[in-house]
Design an enzyme around this catalytic site. Structure first.
Site, PDB file in Angstrom:
ATOM      1  N   SER A  98       0.817  -1.223   0.000  1.00 33.19           N
ATOM      2  CA  SER A  98       0.000   0.000   0.000  1.00 33.19           C
ATOM      3  C   SER A  98       0.849   1.269   0.000  1.00 33.19           C
ATOM      4  O   SER A  98       0.500   2.254  -0.652  1.00 33.19           O
ATOM      5  CB  SER A  98      -0.941   0.003   1.207  1.00 33.19           C
ATOM      6  OG  SER A  98      -1.836  -1.087   1.105  1.00 33.19           O
ATOM      7  N   HIS A 127      20.850  -5.540   3.663  1.00 33.40           N
ATOM      8  CA  HIS A 127      21.665  -4.345   3.903  1.00 33.40           C
ATOM      9  C   HIS A 127      22.549  -3.973   2.717  1.00 33.40           C
ATOM     10  O   HIS A 127      22.976  -2.827   2.602  1.00 33.40           O
ATOM     11  CB  HIS A 127      22.569  -4.561   5.120  1.00 33.40           C
ATOM     12  CG  HIS A 127      21.826  -4.598   6.414  1.00 33.40           C
ATOM     13  ND1 HIS A 127      21.572  -3.470   7.162  1.00 33.40           N
ATOM     14  CD2 HIS A 127      21.261  -5.627   7.091  1.00 33.40           C
ATOM     15  CE1 HIS A 127      20.883  -3.808   8.251  1.00 33.40           C
ATOM     16  NE2 HIS A 127      20.678  -5.107   8.223  1.00 33.40           N
ATOM     17  N   ARG A 131      23.173 -13.477   9.689  1.00 29.18           N
ATOM     18  CA  ARG A 131      21.813 -13.201  10.198  1.00 29.18           C
ATOM     19  C   ARG A 131      20.801 -13.287   9.069  1.00 29.18           C
ATOM     20  O   ARG A 131      19.750 -13.898   9.206  1.00 29.18           O
ATOM     21  CB  ARG A 131      21.753 -11.799  10.816  1.00 29.18           C
ATOM     22  CG  ARG A 131      22.091 -11.763  12.280  1.00 29.18           C
ATOM     23  CD  ARG A 131      22.164 -10.331  12.748  1.00 29.18           C
ATOM     24  NE  ARG A 131      20.840  -9.773  13.007  1.00 29.18           N
ATOM     25  CZ  ARG A 131      20.387  -9.460  14.216  1.00 29.18           C
ATOM     26  NH1 ARG A 131      21.149  -9.686  15.270  1.00 29.18           N
ATOM     27  NH2 ARG A 131      19.203  -8.934  14.375  1.00 29.18           N
ATOM     28  N   ARG A 147      21.257   0.057   3.233  1.00 31.80           N
ATOM     29  CA  ARG A 147      20.336   0.300   4.355  1.00 31.80           C
ATOM     30  C   ARG A 147      21.095   1.052   5.439  1.00 31.80           C
ATOM     31  O   ARG A 147      22.236   0.718   5.753  1.00 31.80           O
ATOM     32  CB  ARG A 147      19.792  -1.034   4.877  1.00 31.80           C
ATOM     33  CG  ARG A 147      18.799  -0.839   6.000  1.00 31.80           C
ATOM     34  CD  ARG A 147      18.018  -2.088   6.292  1.00 31.80           C
ATOM     35  NE  ARG A 147      17.834  -2.257   7.721  1.00 31.80           N
ATOM     36  CZ  ARG A 147      17.124  -3.221   8.273  1.00 31.80           C
ATOM     37  NH1 ARG A 147      16.539  -4.124   7.498  1.00 31.80           N
ATOM     38  NH2 ARG A 147      16.993  -3.306   9.575  1.00 31.80           N
ATOM     39  N   ASN A 148      20.442   2.049   6.031  1.00 31.88           N
ATOM     40  CA  ASN A 148      21.196   2.994   6.854  1.00 31.88           C
ATOM     41  C   ASN A 148      21.380   2.596   8.312  1.00 31.88           C
ATOM     42  O   ASN A 148      22.365   2.962   8.937  1.00 31.88           O
ATOM     43  CB  ASN A 148      20.535   4.375   6.796  1.00 31.88           C
ATOM     44  CG  ASN A 148      19.173   4.397   7.477  1.00 31.88           C
ATOM     45  OD1 ASN A 148      18.546   3.357   7.689  1.00 31.88           O
ATOM     46  ND2 ASN A 148      18.704   5.565   7.832  1.00 31.88           N
ATOM     47  N   ASP A 149      20.441   1.852   8.900  1.00 35.08           N
ATOM     48  CA  ASP A 149      20.414   1.773  10.370  1.00 35.08           C
ATOM     49  C   ASP A 149      21.687   1.189  10.972  1.00 35.08           C
ATOM     50  O   ASP A 149      22.153   1.653  12.003  1.00 35.08           O
ATOM     51  CB  ASP A 149      19.173   1.018  10.872  1.00 35.08           C
ATOM     52  CG  ASP A 149      19.058  -0.403  10.346  1.00 35.08           C
ATOM     53  OD1 ASP A 149      19.706  -0.721   9.326  1.00 35.08           O
ATOM     54  OD2 ASP A 149      18.317  -1.204  10.943  1.00 35.08           O
ATOM     55  N   ARG A 150      22.272   0.191  10.327  1.00 30.12           N
ATOM     56  CA  ARG A 150      23.467  -0.443  10.892  1.00 30.12           C
ATOM     57  C   ARG A 150      24.769   0.101  10.291  1.00 30.12           C
ATOM     58  O   ARG A 150      25.837  -0.447  10.514  1.00 30.12           O
ATOM     59  CB  ARG A 150      23.381  -1.960  10.738  1.00 30.12           C
ATOM     60  CG  ARG A 150      22.289  -2.583  11.610  1.00 30.12           C
ATOM     61  CD  ARG A 150      22.317  -4.108  11.576  1.00 30.12           C
ATOM     62  NE  ARG A 150      21.325  -4.681  12.474  1.00 30.12           N
ATOM     63  CZ  ARG A 150      21.483  -4.846  13.788  1.00 30.12           C
ATOM     64  NH1 ARG A 150      22.610  -4.466  14.372  1.00 30.12           N
ATOM     65  NH2 ARG A 150      20.526  -5.389  14.521  1.00 30.12           N
ATOM     66  N   LYS A 194      -6.074   3.299   6.294  1.00 29.52           N
ATOM     67  CA  LYS A 194      -5.492   3.729   5.015  1.00 29.52           C
ATOM     68  C   LYS A 194      -5.395   5.248   4.885  1.00 29.52           C
ATOM     69  O   LYS A 194      -5.134   5.767   3.803  1.00 29.52           O
ATOM     70  CB  LYS A 194      -6.315   3.165   3.841  1.00 29.52           C
ATOM     71  CG  LYS A 194      -6.357   1.644   3.799  1.00 29.52           C
ATOM     72  CD  LYS A 194      -4.978   1.012   3.519  1.00 29.52           C
ATOM     73  CE  LYS A 194      -5.025  -0.497   3.592  1.00 29.52           C
ATOM     74  NZ  LYS A 194      -3.711  -1.132   3.317  1.00 29.52           N
ATOM     75  N   HIS A 249      -6.041  -9.797   4.648  1.00 28.44           N
ATOM     76  CA  HIS A 249      -4.899 -10.217   5.476  1.00 28.44           C
ATOM     77  C   HIS A 249      -5.294 -11.215   6.574  1.00 28.44           C
ATOM     78  O   HIS A 249      -4.431 -11.872   7.139  1.00 28.44           O
ATOM     79  CB  HIS A 249      -4.224  -8.993   6.114  1.00 28.44           C
ATOM     80  CG  HIS A 249      -3.286  -8.282   5.196  1.00 28.44           C
ATOM     81  ND1 HIS A 249      -2.256  -8.912   4.530  1.00 28.44           N
ATOM     82  CD2 HIS A 249      -3.216  -6.978   4.820  1.00 28.44           C
ATOM     83  CE1 HIS A 249      -1.598  -8.031   3.794  1.00 28.44           C
ATOM     84  NE2 HIS A 249      -2.171  -6.850   3.950  1.00 28.44           N
TER      85      HIS A 249
END
Length: 504
Positions: free
Chosen positions: A61, A122, A152, A255-258, A329, A400
């Protein structure tokens, strides 16, 4: 030509295979059947690269509404980088040119560091291999790869194989494996600086177990019971691959977080108490924007600028618009539809109808559809909006749950609400486009008959409700919806919208 348009998004209402799994087809929908018999209609692609996702990935969505409102395909980071590697446009990327030209002209080392696996969460091995190829093209002698091992998002002992693949690629391209460490240390995200320090000391000071054969060193780690994620620092004894003042570093995680903490200690903030200092003159490149607060780092692939979305363009041209949905939504027809903007535009009204407070929506399959419809019909009858977008959530949210009988009830409710909405819109001189953002209720069973709760890869409908008996609608993708709405409104499509008007 009408100058008012209604866009109705039936969430999760895809075009199924008409088998038992296709609840929409197998449920009585008299008004939907009438629409399909009476008005021009076509199919829109709503998954994979057609909406900027990796090939074969189901639409969702958020992505769907982003593409619908933007009037162009909005590429996710991974897809954007993949395409750039595939068509070689990465070679013309100004940041790539600046990184490698600088290293060449100043005799500096180039370092690639990141998660070396095919986990796809990542980073991508293909991106790393491409960087090695670019280093070869620039003929940079000292190209070093610092490998963070996964375990992982991949099998805990698959890392040895990835090092073998990388060494094989480097042999015909450029680069040497300079160091190896587990992601547990190099990719922490919980401010455990003592872990990050292990990676820092390896990269900057060359502290780790010395090895002449990096693949063998991985095997020795496995033999000691230490798998990929937790691999202790390993240094290639054959090269001095430490990161030095003025070197070029490319962190190839998208990917930024790590990727943030290691970037902080190398470029943003001295941590003397932890024995970590930023490195002067480092030319540091992040694959994507890691953190808006970071100073002095380069970004290879910046965020897409989604300027001139449908909402923004209508507002700039003085049009009045209404965005309406129930809670589930509401963000989709506002924030995502407007290209990731929270604040409404001038003359943009919003109506939020609360979703029912039930544990799961099979307990109330009609959700708040009738309440949305009542408020919407009232707004249509006010006859003050040039453009209205509504989302009916049932096909997706009840889909769902995977509960067949509940999905049937949801489909019946949507059909009834579509009827009342469209009849009101026709009476007030609106033309309507009815679409979905992705499929769900069209594929409610797996092949073995068990419930399927996920989205489907099916195309979605595009129905054009018009008085014009000659009109035809072409097949397309979600990015074509906004240009089609502008055509109904008799407005010129802005240059930023690369989708196509589907009305012929």
């Amino acid at each position: 030509m009408s100058k008012k348009a209604l866009l109705m998004i039936l969430d999760g209402w895809g075009l199924g295979d008409h088998g038992k799994d296709d609840v929409i087809f197998n449920t009585a929908t008299p008004y939907w059947d009438y629409l399909m018999e009476t008005y021009p209609h076509s199919q829109l692609q709503a998954s994979g690269e057609n909406v900027g996702l990796p090939d074969g990935q189901m639409g969702n969505s958020e992505v769907g509404h982003l593409n619908i409102g933007a009037g162009r395909v909005v590429y996710q980071d991974l897809v954007k980088i993949n395409l750039s590697c595939r068509d070689n446009s990465i070679l013309k990327n100004p940041e790539i040119v600046s990184a490698f030209s600088y290293a060449k002209e100043n005799g500096k080392n180039v370092h690639f560091m990141g998660l070396t696996s095919d986990g796809g969460v990542h980073s991508s091995l293909d991106h790393l291999f491409k960087l090695c190829d670019i280093a070869k093209e620039y003929n940079i002698e000292n190209t070093f790869v610092h490998c963070f091992m996964d375990g992982r998002d991949t099998d805990p002992k698959s890392g040895k194989g990835f090092i073998e693949q990388l060494e094989a690629h480097c042999a015909k391209s450029a680069g040497k494996v300079a160091s190896i460490i587990g992601r547990y240390y190099a990719m922490d995200r919980d401010k455990r600086w003592e872990r990050v320090k292990e990676a820092y000391d390896l990269l900057v000071n060359g502290i780790g177990k010395k090895a002449t054969d990096m693949v063998q060193a991985m095997q020795e780690s496995y033999d000691e019971g230490v798998t990929d994620e937790f691999i202790k620092p390993i240094v290639n004894a054959g090269v001095d691959g430490t990161i030095k003042e003025g070197d070029v570093v490319i962190f190839f995680n998208y990917r930024n977080d790590r990727a943030k903490e290691l970037t902080v200690v190398l470029t943003q903030q001295d941590m003397p108490e932890a024995g970590m200092h930023t490195i002067p003159g480092l030319q540091y490149y992040c694959m994507t924007p890691y953190d808006a607060s970071f100073k002095g780092v380069h970004i290879l692939f910046d965020k897409e600028n989604v300027a001139n979305t449908l909402g923004e363009y209508l507002a700039a041209n003085g049009k009045k618009q209404l965005h309406i949905a129930e809670t589930e939504k509401y963000a989709h027809v506002t924030f995502f539809f407007n290209g990731g903007r929270e604040t409404p535009y001038d003359n943009e009204d919003r109506i939020l109808v609360p979703s029912p407070k039930v544990a799961t929506y099979d307990l109330k399959p009609e959700m708040s559809a009738y309440e949305v419809k009542d408020k919407l019909v009232a707004a249509i009858n006010e006859n003050k909006y040039d453009f209205i977008v509504v989302n009916y959530a049932n096909g997706d949210m009840v889909g769902h749950t995977g509960i067949y009988e509940a999905i049937e009830k949801a489909v019946v409710a949507v059909d009834a609400c579509v009827k009342d909405t469209i009849e009101a819109a026709k009476a007030q001189g609106y033309e309507a486009i009815i679409i979905a953002d992705h499929g769900n209720a069209d594929h409610a069973l797996n092949e073995d008959g068990t419930p399927n709760t996920a989205h489907s890869l099916n195309p979605v409908p595009c129905v054009y409700v018009t008085e014009n008996k000659e009109a035809k609608v072409a097949d397309g993708r979600l990015a074509d919806v906004a240009p089609t709405i502008l055509h109904i409104l008799d407005m010129v499509q802005p240059a930023e919208m690369t989708g196509c008007n589907l009305i012929k």
